[in-house]
Design a protein around this motif. Structure first.
Motif, short mmCIF file in Angstrom:
data_model
loop_
_atom_site.label_atom_id
_atom_site.label_comp_id
_atom_site.label_asym_id
_atom_site.label_seq_id
_atom_site.Cartn_x
_atom_site.Cartn_y
_atom_site.Cartn_z
N GLY A 193 0.80 -1.22 0.00
CA GLY A 193 0.00 0.00 0.00
C GLY A 193 0.83 1.27 0.00
N ASP A 194 0.20 2.37 0.34
CA ASP A 194 0.85 3.67 0.40
C ASP A 194 1.49 4.06 -0.94
OD1 ASP A 194 1.56 6.04 1.64
OD2 ASP A 194 3.50 5.29 2.31
N GLY A 195 0.81 3.69 -2.02
CA GLY A 195 1.30 4.07 -3.34
C GLY A 195 2.44 3.24 -3.87
N THR A 196 2.76 2.15 -3.23
CA THR A 196 3.87 1.31 -3.68
C THR A 196 3.48 0.53 -4.93
OG1 THR A 196 4.65 1.06 -1.40
CG2 THR A 196 5.50 -0.51 -3.02
N VAL A 197 4.35 0.55 -5.93
CA VAL A 197 4.13 -0.13 -7.20
C VAL A 197 5.03 -1.36 -7.28
CG1 VAL A 197 4.35 0.08 -9.71
CG2 VAL A 197 3.44 2.00 -8.37
N GLY A 198 4.46 -2.47 -7.71
CA GLY A 198 5.24 -3.71 -7.76
C GLY A 198 6.25 -3.74 -8.88
N TYR A 199 5.79 -3.37 -10.10
CA TYR A 199 6.65 -3.40 -11.28
C TYR A 199 6.27 -2.23 -12.17
CZ TYR A 199 8.82 -4.82 -15.67
OH TYR A 199 9.56 -4.84 -16.81
N ALA A 200 7.26 -1.58 -12.77
CA ALA A 200 7.01 -0.47 -13.69
C ALA A 200 7.79 -0.69 -14.97
CB ALA A 200 7.41 0.86 -13.04
N ASP A 201 7.29 -0.07 -16.06
CA ASP A 201 8.01 -0.21 -17.33
C ASP A 201 7.85 1.06 -18.15
OD1 ASP A 201 9.59 -1.44 -19.27
OD2 ASP A 201 8.56 -3.36 -18.96
N GLY A 275 11.59 4.99 -2.96
CA GLY A 275 11.24 3.80 -2.18
C GLY A 275 9.83 3.31 -2.46
N LYS A 276 9.29 3.65 -3.64
CA LYS A 276 7.91 3.31 -3.97
C LYS A 276 7.79 2.32 -5.12
CE LYS A 276 6.01 5.93 -0.86
NZ LYS A 276 5.29 5.31 0.29
N LEU A 277 8.89 1.71 -5.51
CA LEU A 277 8.87 0.76 -6.62
C LEU A 277 9.64 -0.49 -6.27
CD1 LEU A 277 8.27 -0.02 -9.57
CD2 LEU A 277 10.31 1.26 -10.24
N GLY A 278 9.06 -1.64 -6.57
CA GLY A 278 9.72 -2.90 -6.25
C GLY A 278 10.72 -3.34 -7.28
#
Length: 452
Positions: A193-201, A275-278
């Motif tokens: 949560g808290d705007g955290t994104v698992g994967y981005a491209d 710190g918001k992207l995995g």
């Protein structure tokens, strides 16, 4: 989309340099040498004045090389290979004796006779047999002859936030090895949560097409293939459809890629730095950028090999030789390239020099060698390492098992088309993968029709 030579030299602290001293002497004197037997060669690739540290190192190396090779003088020039002016420079006698190229350049240059055959001169080079065959293949013509030498290499993998992995109950020392594992890890990270994104491209400014290419490679496919002397689009395939299905499902079914799309590299690096992207697809050179720009720590990040276990997009750069250059100039040029870029014996010296300037030492970059040569280079990096090398073990070990595939011909034009494919699947829930791939393939066939 390669890492710049300057950045690579700073980050990797040099893949250095030396050739067997007898090479230049094997041809004797010629009309190319002055009365004192000195051969002067022109080379490009000198860093511009806007990169003062890189340029200082380069100038120091020129002086050191000339001191140890008193019969060779280096006339160094800024710049690299410019396709727009290359042919004119060659025809007008202005092309350097030794010129810088990207891995996408040699095939066309060799076909057009714009590079010298260096086969007679390289077989006796120190460490020649230790250079990875896939990189020498880039400079090998259809006739089996060698037309150049590599000096830098990159490949894409998976950069990830180790702290978020821990918070999500994932093992940061065992990152995802398949795209299905990436999908499952992204779910757990997004659940924080808290705007955290698992994967981005990425999906714009040709970067989406670049990443789509690596996705397709990782799925066992190709972007373009040459058949019967002609290039054709090859991504309207099962690999292409699997890529779009996975992206669609992560974006729309799992909601693990965030609602903000049309991203490019600086957007994604900012997310990681906050710190918001995995996870995201990138090379190890991204980590210093994130650490420096966003005041993070190297310990926070790891790199895994490209998921899928098949292939990854790789690239790099190297040097070719003017076909009009005399044998003496070619031999001297090979001496320079080998001394400056291809001998692990100088790695410790360059690492020590770079470590005094806050350069990260020990990132898994420019792994050009195999066997003992690479082991010697790794040992030198370990001696001066100031980054957590264990965090990159999954990348080093996994990457060694992957096929390194280069970019397709006319890559940037193709990427413009493929940007649209990435954008559609990430912004339209009802996007039709078959239609997207079919229409894009027709456009790319038109682009490839100009390739000779």
């Amino acid at each position: 989309m390669a890492v710049t030579q300057g950045r690579r030299r700073l980050i990797a602290a040099g893949v250095a340099c030396a050739l067997m001293g007898g090479l230049a002497a094997c041809g004797g004197q010629s009309s190319e040498a002055g009365k004192d037997g000195v051969v002067t060669i022109t080379v490009n690739g000198m860093p511009p004045k806007t990169q003062p540290v890189d340029r200082k190192y380069f100038e120091e190396d020129v002086k050191a090389f000339e001191k140890s090779h008193p019969k060779i003088r280096i006339d160094a020039r800024e710049g690299q290979m410019d396709p727009q002016t290359f042919s004119a420079k060659l025809a007008g006698g202005q092309l350097e004796d030794v010129y810088y190229v990207y891995f996408t350049d040699p095939a066309g240059l060799i076909q057009r006779g714009q590079g010298a055959d260096i086969t007679p001169y390289v077989k006796s080079m120190a460490y020649y047999d230790d250079v990875k065959p896939e990189f020498l293949k880039v400079f090998t013509g259809p006739d089996g002859k060698i037309y150049g030498l590599p000096n830098g290499q990159y490949s894409l993998g998976l950069v990830y936030n180790r702290d978020l992995f821990k918070k999500a109950g994932l093992d940061p020392d065992k990152p995802p090895a398949t795209w299905e594992e990436v999908r499952q890890a992204a779910k757990k990270i997004s659940a924080l949560g808290d705007g955290t994104v698992g994967y981005a491209d990425y999906s714009k400014n040709n970067q989406g097409g670049w990443h789509f290419t690596s996705w397709v490679y990782s799925m066992g496919g190709d972007i373009a293939v040459r058949k019967d002397g002609r290039w054709k689009a090859a991504f309207d395939s099962e690999a292409g459809r699997n890529t779009l299905r996975m992206l669609h499902d992560m974006r729309w079914t799992d909601d693990t890629m965030g609602s903000r799309q049309l991203l490019q590299i600086d957007d994604v690096q900012k997310m990681m730095g906050a710190g918001k992207l995995g996870m995201y697809m990138a090379g190890p050179d991204n980590i210093p950028t994130i650490v420096k720009q966003f005041e993070r720590k190297y310990e926070e990040y790891g790199v895994a090999a490209m998921p899928g276990g098949r292939a990854t997009l790789g690239g790099g750069n190297g040097f070719m030789f003017n076909p009009k250059a005399s044998p003496e100039k070619i031999k001297a040029g090979i001496e320079w390239v080998q001394w400056k870029y291809l001998n692990p014996d100088r790695t410790a010296l360059e690492d020590k020099r770079a470590s005094g300037n806050g350069v990260p030492i020990g990132l898994p970059l420019d792994r050009l060698f195999t066997g003992q040569a690479q082991a010697e280079q790794d040992a030198a990096h370990a001696m001066y390492s100031n980054v957590p090398q264990g965090n990159y073990k999954p990348f080093v070990e996994g990457n060694a098992r992957l096929e390194q595939k280069v970019e397709p011909p006319n890559a940037q034009q193709i990427y413009t088309v493929l940007d649209g494919v990435m954008q559609a699947v990430l912004t339209k829930k009802d996007a039709d993968p078959d239609k997207l791939l079919s229409e894009a393939a027709k456009k790319v066939d038109g682009i490839l029709a100009t390739v000779k």
